[in-house]
Scaffold this motif. Structure first.
Motif, PDB file in Angstrom:
ATOM      1  N   MET A  11       0.863  -1.178   0.000  1.00 21.70           N
ATOM      2  CA  MET A  11       0.000   0.000   0.000  1.00 21.70           C
ATOM      3  C   MET A  11       0.900   1.229   0.000  1.00 21.70           C
ATOM      4  O   MET A  11       1.866   1.290   0.741  1.00 21.70           O
ATOM      5  CB  MET A  11      -0.877  -0.014   1.243  1.00 21.70           C
ATOM      6  N   THR A  12       0.594   2.168  -0.864  1.00 19.26           N
ATOM      7  CA  THR A  12       1.357   3.411  -0.882  1.00 19.26           C
ATOM      8  C   THR A  12       0.599   4.458  -0.087  1.00 19.26           C
ATOM      9  O   THR A  12      -0.579   4.698  -0.323  1.00 19.26           O
ATOM     10  CB  THR A  12       1.557   3.903  -2.316  1.00 19.26           C
ATOM     11  N   LEU A  13       1.280   5.038   0.862  1.00 20.66           N
ATOM     12  CA  LEU A  13       0.634   6.032   1.713  1.00 20.66           C
ATOM     13  C   LEU A  13       1.379   7.344   1.556  1.00 20.66           C
ATOM     14  O   LEU A  13       2.587   7.422   1.746  1.00 20.66           O
ATOM     15  CB  LEU A  13       0.664   5.572   3.174  1.00 20.66           C
ATOM     16  N   ASN A  14       0.639   8.361   1.178  1.00 21.97           N
ATOM     17  CA  ASN A  14       1.220   9.692   1.066  1.00 21.97           C
ATOM     18  C   ASN A  14       1.135  10.380   2.410  1.00 21.97           C
ATOM     19  O   ASN A  14       0.092  10.863   2.802  1.00 21.97           O
ATOM     20  CB  ASN A  14       0.437  10.512   0.051  1.00 21.97           C
ATOM     21  N   MET A  15       2.239  10.429   3.095  1.00 21.40           N
ATOM     22  CA  MET A  15       2.245  11.102   4.388  1.00 21.40           C
ATOM     23  C   MET A  15       2.616  12.555   4.118  1.00 21.40           C
ATOM     24  O   MET A  15       3.745  12.846   3.779  1.00 21.40           O
ATOM     25  CB  MET A  15       3.261  10.439   5.297  1.00 21.40           C
ATOM     26  N   GLY A  16       1.669  13.423   4.220  1.00 18.84           N
ATOM     27  CA  GLY A  16       1.949  14.814   3.929  1.00 18.84           C
ATOM     28  C   GLY A  16       1.606  15.151   2.508  1.00 18.84           C
ATOM     29  O   GLY A  16       1.114  14.300   1.800  1.00 18.84           O
ATOM     30  N   HIS A  19       0.162  16.928   7.015  1.00 17.98           N
ATOM     31  CA  HIS A  19       0.094  15.859   7.999  1.00 17.98           C
ATOM     32  C   HIS A  19       0.582  16.431   9.324  1.00 17.98           C
ATOM     33  O   HIS A  19       1.530  17.206   9.331  1.00 17.98           O
ATOM     34  CB  HIS A  19       0.970  14.686   7.547  1.00 17.98           C
ATOM     35  N   PRO A  20      -0.066  16.071  10.425  1.00 17.78           N
ATOM     36  CA  PRO A  20       0.281  16.721  11.695  1.00 17.78           C
ATOM     37  C   PRO A  20       1.735  16.565  12.111  1.00 17.78           C
ATOM     38  O   PRO A  20       2.240  17.400  12.839  1.00 17.78           O
ATOM     39  CB  PRO A  20      -0.642  16.028  12.701  1.00 17.78           C
ATOM     40  N   SER A  21       2.403  15.493  11.706  1.00 17.56           N
ATOM     41  CA  SER A  21       3.741  15.312  12.266  1.00 17.56           C
ATOM     42  C   SER A  21       4.846  15.458  11.238  1.00 17.56           C
ATOM     43  O   SER A  21       5.965  15.038  11.487  1.00 17.56           O
ATOM     44  CB  SER A  21       3.841  13.951  12.944  1.00 17.56           C
ATOM     45  N   LEU A  32       3.899   0.569   2.208  1.00 19.25           N
ATOM     46  CA  LEU A  32       3.544  -0.154   3.420  1.00 19.25           C
ATOM     47  C   LEU A  32       3.216  -1.605   3.122  1.00 19.25           C
ATOM     48  O   LEU A  32       2.570  -1.918   2.128  1.00 19.25           O
ATOM     49  CB  LEU A  32       2.322   0.485   4.081  1.00 19.25           C
ATOM     50  N   GLY A  34       1.242  -3.852   5.380  1.00 22.46           N
ATOM     51  CA  GLY A  34       0.546  -3.809   6.664  1.00 22.46           C
ATOM     52  C   GLY A  34       0.959  -2.548   7.382  1.00 22.46           C
ATOM     53  O   GLY A  34       0.798  -1.453   6.861  1.00 22.46           O
ATOM     54  N   GLU A  35       1.510  -2.724   8.586  1.00 24.05           N
ATOM     55  CA  GLU A  35       1.982  -1.551   9.321  1.00 24.05           C
ATOM     56  C   GLU A  35       3.468  -1.312   9.087  1.00 24.05           C
ATOM     57  O   GLU A  35       4.010  -0.296   9.511  1.00 24.05           O
ATOM     58  CB  GLU A  35       1.738  -1.751  10.824  1.00 24.05           C
ATOM     59  N   ILE A 375       4.886   2.427  11.193  1.00 25.41           N
ATOM     60  CA  ILE A 375       4.496   3.809  10.901  1.00 25.41           C
ATOM     61  C   ILE A 375       4.845   4.709  12.080  1.00 25.41           C
ATOM     62  O   ILE A 375       5.316   5.832  11.912  1.00 25.41           O
ATOM     63  CB  ILE A 375       2.989   3.878  10.606  1.00 25.41           C
ATOM     64  N   ALA A 376       4.619   4.176  13.279  1.00 24.23           N
ATOM     65  CA  ALA A 376       4.913   4.971  14.462  1.00 24.23           C
ATOM     66  C   ALA A 376       6.402   5.300  14.543  1.00 24.23           C
ATOM     67  O   ALA A 376       6.790   6.358  15.022  1.00 24.23           O
ATOM     68  CB  ALA A 376       4.472   4.224  15.708  1.00 24.23           C
ATOM     69  N   VAL A 379       7.320   8.317  12.430  1.00 29.14           N
ATOM     70  CA  VAL A 379       7.045   9.582  13.094  1.00 29.14           C
ATOM     71  C   VAL A 379       8.144   9.907  14.101  1.00 29.14           C
ATOM     72  O   VAL A 379       8.634  11.035  14.179  1.00 29.14           O
ATOM     73  CB  VAL A 379       5.660   9.519  13.762  1.00 29.14           C
TER      74      VAL A 379
END
Lengths: 394, 402
Positions: A11-16, A19-21, A32, A34-35, A375-376, A379
């Motif tokens: 899964m491709t996740l665009n962070m930003g 994004h808050p962080s 990704l 999974g996680e 993911i955590a 961050v």
């Protein structure tokens, strides 16, 4: 989609960029499983300001306010680096009082930057209250900046050949008070975080990068000092009189998020030590160099002396003429090694100003750092880098 | 006929009180959190922000209920209502006080008393996962999906230690009806140690109480287990795509779950409405003293030492002081005393637990996903089982003695 079995689909996740962080407008493209993060690609350019280009259209003194905007959390460090570079080109030397004041205030800037970093880093991990405690103490520090320069954030206090103004009344006392108050606050933060098993488990062993990769990608500052390399421009390439001060360069060898946190906490203590020495040894005397062609004359002199009036007119209308040549000046900003490369063609405007900013080097390691984590962890790693996006895109 | 009327009346009262508590719990949380974080919290709307919950409700209700085009509309709309339905339904089995006589009618303080109350609450809270999981899935958003996944994994994992932690006091108390359970915890050892489950012989259930509390944090998605809505990682988590009343429903479900779980903890472990020490030693006067002390403090600060720059305090503090004093007087009226005193103890215990929830939120960082799973499977779960075994042995041994 049919040929790839479901278990290997990523899964491709665009962070930003929103994004808050991501602390501003960084975009991280995460692959990704999974996680688990398989790949991470930081993308910059969402905060491009064009400051480097804009510098070419302004006279040398006019550039100083722009340097504030490059790294808005370490504005005085940027002021200092630019001013030192131009002074090198001009062959002007700032008087001791100005040099000492510059050291005092840039160390205060370091604490300022680290406080913002600590607050937001803890906030990213879910420890909300830390942010407010850090803001409380940063408030005291911004008041000192305001006393000296009239501004809380965009200070522009340093000038070519000295300072903009002499110390304000009560300025040094405010610094004394801050130095007395702040160590207990650092202890307070450490009790809140270091005794917390969740904080430790979130940071220890997270975000490690091989030392060679760190160096190859140009990471500097607390990032490499947490990896055991004691490189600090203040010690290794002393500038602005840092050779006269006694301080340690804190290093750790774990090379993880926790080590970076420890290094920065220790740096705050060392900054206090330097500030104390700067306050005790603060020399009397002029705050601007005796270089009439570079430094604007005093108001009173300008009104009473013919020569001073002429110099004032020349500097204001024409600017400072800088002899042709090029110079590279390095200082240690809170984030790492900050360099200003200035080329002069003999006119009153710089031909080229290039900034070697620490955030840019540090942010490149993000991909390596996040791979294989959760993911955590991404961050946490991003927080430990302490980048400022304005610093990355000039 | 009488039964229907009384039941309807009770339902209305409980529903009203519960909804108000929900709204004001949020106000309290914001205030407490603000004071932990050196802020003031809401204080613009009404005296000290007392009307803030109302303003929030009005704001959320008047917003556009936007349904994005890329969602699965049926489940998207259904999910928040499932969440809030299952969050509210468990309230009906929670006993708030003993059976009392009002105007000549004998009735229980509490809605229903079903003989499998504990199981009912457990079952309903398990179904509650559906709301969040469906919401996360139907939103068709990657952050929501991750939030929904995290939440279902987390809630299912923490259900186990929670249920096992609950089983231990049930062995001591020998019943599944919450009302009977609380009645079993009446009385005192040596005349002053309450016979609550946490202190009850032969094996005090302190460990299982702690496990229950930790699992409760995870069940309600609160810090340090708030991974499903971890703002700094997943933006909004499972409710990223929700707005207006749909969002309010999720929000309400979270707070309702918090209240239900603390009520359960109070009833099962802290003796429900049973006082902390016997009424012969004056435990009935605790609420009066507390309320009068609060009233005195408010009067003092309002009249003699108002905070500068807040001129309304001069009026509002004494007014609230008067209300507090009036409430204190209510506790002295002989007719109301047997109703109000147990209610006070129940609310006080629940309130302390709720304060703990808020306090933890202001202090702790967040767990990581794998650490969270390790924590429950490798630590909480075995400890809960050992605790259950030890309790079972203790109960069996005692049974032999008798």
């Amino acid at each position: 989609m049919i040929e790839t079995p479901a278990s290997t689909r990523k899964m491709t996740l665009n962070m930003g960029p929103q994004h808050p962080s991501t602390h501003g407008v960084l975009r991280v493209v995460l692959e990704l499983d999974g996680e688990t993060v398989v790949g991470a690609q930081p993308e910059i350019g969402f905060l491009h300001t064009g400051i480097e280009k804009q510098c070419e259209a302004l006279t040398y003194p006019q550039v100083i306010p722009l340097t504030d905007r490059v790294d808005y959390l370490a504005n005085l460090s940027n002021n200092l680096c630019y001013v030192l570079a131009v002074e090198k080109l001009l062959g002007v030397e700032a008087p001791p009082r100005a040099v000492w004041t510059r050291v005092l205030l840039t160390e205060l800037t370091r604490i300022n930057s680290h406080l913002v970093w600590l607050g937001t880093h803890a906030l990213d991990m879910g420890a909300m209250s830390m942010f407010f405690y850090c803001t409380r103490d940063r408030e005291e520090l911004l008041k000192i900046f305001e006393m000296f320069s009239g501004q809380r954030l965009m200070t522009s206090y340093f000038r070519i050949g000295g300072l903009a103004l002499d110390h304000p009344r009560g300025g040094l006392e405010a610094c004394h008070k801050f130095i007395k108050m702040f160590p207990s606050k650092i202890d307070e933060y450490e009790t809140l975080l270091d005794n917390n098993p969740i904080w430790k488990s979130r940071t220890i062993g997270v975000g490690t990068v091989p030392v060679e990769t760190l160096l190859a990608m140009g990471a500097t500052g607390p990032m490499i000092r947490a990896a055991g390399i004691p490189w600090d421009a203040r010690k290794d390439e002393p500038y602005s009189g840092y050779q006269n001060f006694e301080f340690d360069v804190p290093t750790r060898t774990e090379n993880d998020v926790y080590a970076r946190y420890r290094v920065r906490m220790e740096e705050m203590r060392q900054s206090l030590r330097i500030m104390k020495q700067a306050l005790e040894g603060m020399p009397e005397g002029p705050y601007q160099a005796d270089a009439p062609k570079v430094v604007l004359p005093q108001r009173e002199k300008m009104k009473t002396q013919m020569e001073a009036l002429i110099y004032h007119f020349k500097i204001v209308t024409e600017g400072v003429r800088v002899p042709p040549g090029e110079v590279y000046q390095v200082i240690e900003s809170p984030r790492g090694e900050l360099g200003y490369y200035i080329v002069s063609d003999g006119s009153s405007k710089p031909f080229r100003v290039h900034m070697r900013t620490p955030s840019f080097g540090n942010i490149q390691t993000l991909g390596v750092m996040c791979e294989g984590g959760l993911i955590a962890d991404t961050v946490a790693s991003m927080g430990s880098m302490d980048f400022v996006l304005g610093d990355t895109d000039r | 006929m009488n039964f229907f009327l009384i039941s309807l009346l009770k339902t209305a009262i409980v529903a009203g009180a519960f909804m108000t508590t929900l709204a004001y719990l949020q106000w309290i949380e914001r205030k407490v959190l603000a004071h932990i974080q050196l802020r003031l919290g809401p204080y613009r709307v009404g005296f000290n922000g007392l009307l803030q919950p109302l303003a929030d409700v009005v704001k959320l209700a008047t917003k556009e209920g936007f349904v994005p085009s890329h969602v699965n509309t049926f489940f998207y709309v259904l999910a928040p209502f499932l969440a809030v339905l299952f969050a509210l339904i468990s309230v009906c089995v929670i006993p708030f006080g003993p059976s009392v006589e009002i105007f000549g009618v004998r009735t229980d303080l509490g809605l229903a008393d079903i003989n499998i109350g504990v199981l009912f609450v457990l079952a309903i809270s398990s179904v509650g996962v559906y709301g969040i999981a469906l919401g996360g899935w139907a939103s068709n958003n990657k952050y929501s999906l991750l939030g929904g996944l995290r939440s279902s994994a987390q809630m299912i994992s923490y259900e186990l230690p929670m249920a096992i932690a609950l089983a231990a006091p049930l062995l001591l108390l020998n019943d599944l009806s919450l009302r009977t359970i609380v009645n079993e915890q009446a009385g005192f050892y040596l005349g002053f140690i309450p016979r609550w489950s946490v202190f009850q012989m032969p094996f005090p259930q302190i460990v299982s109480f702690l496990i229950f509390l930790v699992s409760a944090f995870a069940e309600t998605n609160r810090v340090p287990f708030d991974l499903p809505e971890a703002e700094n990682e997943l933006v909004g988590g499972f409710h990223t795509e929700y707005s207006s009343l749909n969002f309010a429903a999720f929000f309400m479900a979270e707070y309702a779950n918090m209240i239900t779980v603390t009520c359960m903890a109070t009833a099962l472990f802290l003796g429900g409405w049973q006082p902390l020490w016997p009424s012969e030693f004056g435990s009935d006067f605790v609420p009066v003293i507390l309320l009068l002390a609060g009233a005195a403090m408010l009067f003092y600060h309002g009249v003699f030492e108002p905070i500068q720059g807040r001129k309304w305090d001069r009026v509002s503090f004494p007014a609230f002081g008067a209300i507090f004093a009036g409430l204190a007087l209510l506790f002295l009226i002989p007719v109301l005393k047997p109703i109000l005193v147990p209610l006070f103890w129940f609310i006080a215990k629940t309130g302390i637990l709720l304060f703990l929830f808020i306090w933890v939120r202001g202090t702790l960082p967040r767990f990581r996903y794998d650490q969270l799973m390790n924590f429950t499977w490798k630590f909480l779960f075995p400890v809960a089982i050992v605790n259950l075994l030890v309790t079972a042995f203790a109960v069996a041994l005692q049974g032999q003695k008798n």
